[in-house]
Design an enzyme around this catalytic site. Structure first.
Site, PDB file in Angstrom:
ATOM      1  N   MET A  77       0.870  -1.379  -0.472  1.00 46.18           N
ATOM      2  CA  MET A  77      -0.007   0.356   0.006  1.00 46.18           C
ATOM      3  C   MET A  77       0.660   1.480  -0.010  1.00 46.18           C
ATOM      4  O   MET A  77      -0.125   2.124  -0.475  1.00 46.18           O
ATOM      5  CB  MET A  77      -1.197  -0.028   0.897  1.00 46.18           C
ATOM      6  CG  MET A  77      -1.814  -1.156   1.375  1.00 46.18           C
ATOM      7  SD  MET A  77      -2.695  -1.432  -0.404  1.00 46.18           S
ATOM      8  CE  MET A  77      -3.453   0.635  -0.944  1.00 46.18           C
ATOM      9  N   GLU A  78       2.118   1.148   0.873  1.00 45.30           N
ATOM     10  CA  GLU A  78       3.230   2.153   0.414  1.00 45.30           C
ATOM     11  C   GLU A  78       3.284   2.546  -1.078  1.00 45.30           C
ATOM     12  O   GLU A  78       3.014   3.625  -1.425  1.00 45.30           O
ATOM     13  CB  GLU A  78       4.433   1.737   0.896  1.00 45.30           C
ATOM     14  CG  GLU A  78       4.688   2.010   2.787  1.00 45.30           C
ATOM     15  CD  GLU A  78       6.432   2.031   3.274  1.00 45.30           C
ATOM     16  OE1 GLU A  78       6.462   3.566   2.622  1.00 45.30           O
ATOM     17  OE2 GLU A  78       5.632   1.032   3.539  1.00 45.30           O
TER      18      GLU A  78
END
Length: 556
Positions: free
Chosen positions: A255-256
């Site tokens: 998700m980063e």
């Protein structure tokens, strides 16, 4: 009393009466040039539009900012010198109080101040939203925590970022192992800063999230859970901001990358139905991992991204994006250093070549250090002696170092779904599915190159030239690098040669980007910081995935 004295007394009385009459007349009718307007009572409403401004100060219908007028007047509205002596008392700054709050009513009862408008509009595109909206994101890193307070306006279908407020503190949450309450309290300076920058009437509808990076995992699962639980309780009990779903948690590496992709494409204007350019690819190089996210475009209508963990379908502002994403854990810059050092050490021990015994230490020639450099290996295997890496005595033009870095990528590892990048991971080829759109490199990519004077747009060939210059050693640096800071950094960091050659290998061999393909790097776009925080905040505003409601509460 003599007649003369009586006459003088009558004249004084007459003058006093005339003075009283004149004062009464002025107070009743107003000063010259003023309108006959009664003073408002405490029940009357006051409107900014009732203020009469000099002609030419604003156009018809323009919102007036009394504190920050857009146009300067030819003459000041008020004299710079006071008419009468004035004593000003400047209040001292006080700490922001944290009210204890309890829920009482539904979100529909929330009202927003219409006086806080945007420069772009005074009415929101969607009547259910305020003109201005705030989102709070706390990035809880391993060495420190930072808060981003984002100020958006809703004048258009997609929220527009107007301003960003930022504050950072040290140490990080992981420093409070065994003290969950202390970890939660450590965020107070950031939360108080947010209270100062979000207007009171907006706080209960300004969502917040606290996302810890993988560093918190090092404290152990139970310890990390205890810290996150304490942080959440502190937010719920002592601050008015609504917490989003899964808002206090450890951020997954995948998700980063997704959020960083959203951030950059949002700031470049390549997201949404009105976008006129294709989306860009994003490569993020951290300390422990590296992420790649891009939107592949296949030549044939029948082709598409194969299913798997690498596929991420993003819905943003009514548009759908089918993204390829992968987080290569263990291939961040700091982890890659360890991997390359291990290769050099194992190779030397196996061949028994280039080994020199120097008293209590073992010296090994390391081709990824600059000329005549030395570095003590932090993970020496032998307890009796330490391993000292030394740079070669002759310039080698980085080729040998890149050969080791390429081995660390395990390019020949079995890959079930082809085509592949490295370490057995599937990835569509850039030369086939992403041929001409920009590629952005952020984080350590930016830090390592820009500080040495590299332009923001370059090719892998340019990176090779830079690496050769760095690896050639201090004698060559004086001519190659004119920046004083660059020379200082190179002298203090013997692994700079390794870092650049690893980046080159990662891009050219790992991701298979052509050597002449233009690459871009940046730390900010439009003065907004790049990274995952803005993208995650935009996701919090999404109607489909917001996972929060206004936190309508009252003080008790």
């Amino acid at each position: 009393m003599t007649p003369t004295m009586k006459s003088i007394a009558r004249r004084k009385a007459l003058l006093i009466a005339l003075s009283i009459f004149a004062v009464t007349f002025i107070l009743w009718n107003g000063f010259p040039g003023s309108s006959n307007r009664p003073l408002p009572s405490s029940n009357d409403e006051f409107h900014y539009e009732d203020i009469e401004l000099p002609s030419g100060y604003r156009s018809e219908g323009e919102v007036v900012d009394l504190l920050n007028p857009k146009d300067e007047l030819e003459e000041p509205l008020f004299s710079e010198e006071p008419l009468f002596p004035v004593t000003t008392s400047i209040p001292t700054k006080t700490a922001v109080s944290k009210p204890k709050i309890a829920p009482t009513s539904a979100a529909k009862d929330v009202t927003f101040s219409s006086s806080i408008d945007s420069d772009d509009c005074s009415v929101a595109y969607d009547n259910s939203k305020p003109v201005r909206q705030y989102v709070l994101m706390i990035d809880a890193g391993s060495t420190g925590s930072r808060v981003h307070v984002y100020q958006f306006n809703n004048c258009n279908p997609s929220p527009k970022l107007e301003e960003e407020f930022f504050k950072m503190i040290e140490p990080g949450l992981s420093s409070f192992a065994g003290d969950p309450e202390g970890a939660a309290a450590s965020l107070d300076p950031l939360l108080d800063y947010a209270m100062e920058n979000v207007p009171e009437e907006y706080r209960r509808c300004s969502p917040i999230a606290v996302k810890a990076t993988a560093g918190l995992r090092l404290t152990g699962e139970s310890e990390a859970k205890a810290i996150l639980k304490s942080v959440r309780q502190h937010l719920e009990n002592d601050y008015p901001f609504p917490i989003v779903k899964d808002g206090v948690s450890i951020l997954e590496g995948s998700m980063e990358g997704i959020y960083a992709w959203i951030t950059i494409n949002y700031l470049l204007g390549t997201l949404g139905g009105k976008a006129t350019h294709s989306t860009v690819a994003v490569m993020d190089l951290g300390g422990a991992s590296t992420q790649l996210v891009f939107e592949p475009r296949f030549a044939s209508d029948g082709e598409s991204l194969v299913d798997g963990d690498h596929k991420y379908v993003l819905d943003y502002n009514g548009e759908q994006y089918e993204l390829y994403q992968h987080s290569h854990l263990g291939y961040g810059l700091k982890e890659a250093r360890k991997l390359i050092h291990k290769f050099v050490l194992n190779n030397a021990e196996a061949l028994k070549e280039s080994l020199e015994l120097l008293g209590d230490s073992t010296s090994i020639i390391h081709p990824c250090l600059h000329l005549n450099a030395s570095l003590t290996h932090p993970d020496s295997k032998s307890e009796a002696s330490e391993v000292v890496f030394v740079g070669p005595s002759l310039a080698h033009l980085s080729l040998q170092c890149r050969g080791i870095a390429e081995k660390a990528l395990y390019k020949d590892k079995n890959c079930p779904v082809r085509p592949c990048s490295f370490n057995g991971v599937h990835q569509p080829k850039f030369t086939e599915t992403f041929t001409d759109s920009p590629i952005y490199l952020i984080s350590y990519f930016y830090d390592r190159m820009i500080s040495l004077g590299m332009p923001s747009t370059f090719t892998i060939e340019d990176m090779k030239y830079l690496a050769n210059s760095v690896c050639s050693g201090p004698t060559y640096w004086q001519d190659a690098f004119s920046l004083t800071d660059a020379l200082k950094e190179l002298k203090e960091e013997p692994e700079w040669c390794l870092d650049l050659n690893y980046m080159i290998s990662l891009l050219s061999v790992g991701y298979e980007i052509p050597n002449n393909r233009q690459l871009h790097t940046a730390k900010k776009i439009d003065n907004k910081e790049l990274g995952w925080c803005l993208g995650a905040s935009l996701s919090m505003l999404s109607e489909q995935n917001n996972g929060w409601n206004c936190n309508v509460k009252e003080e008790i």
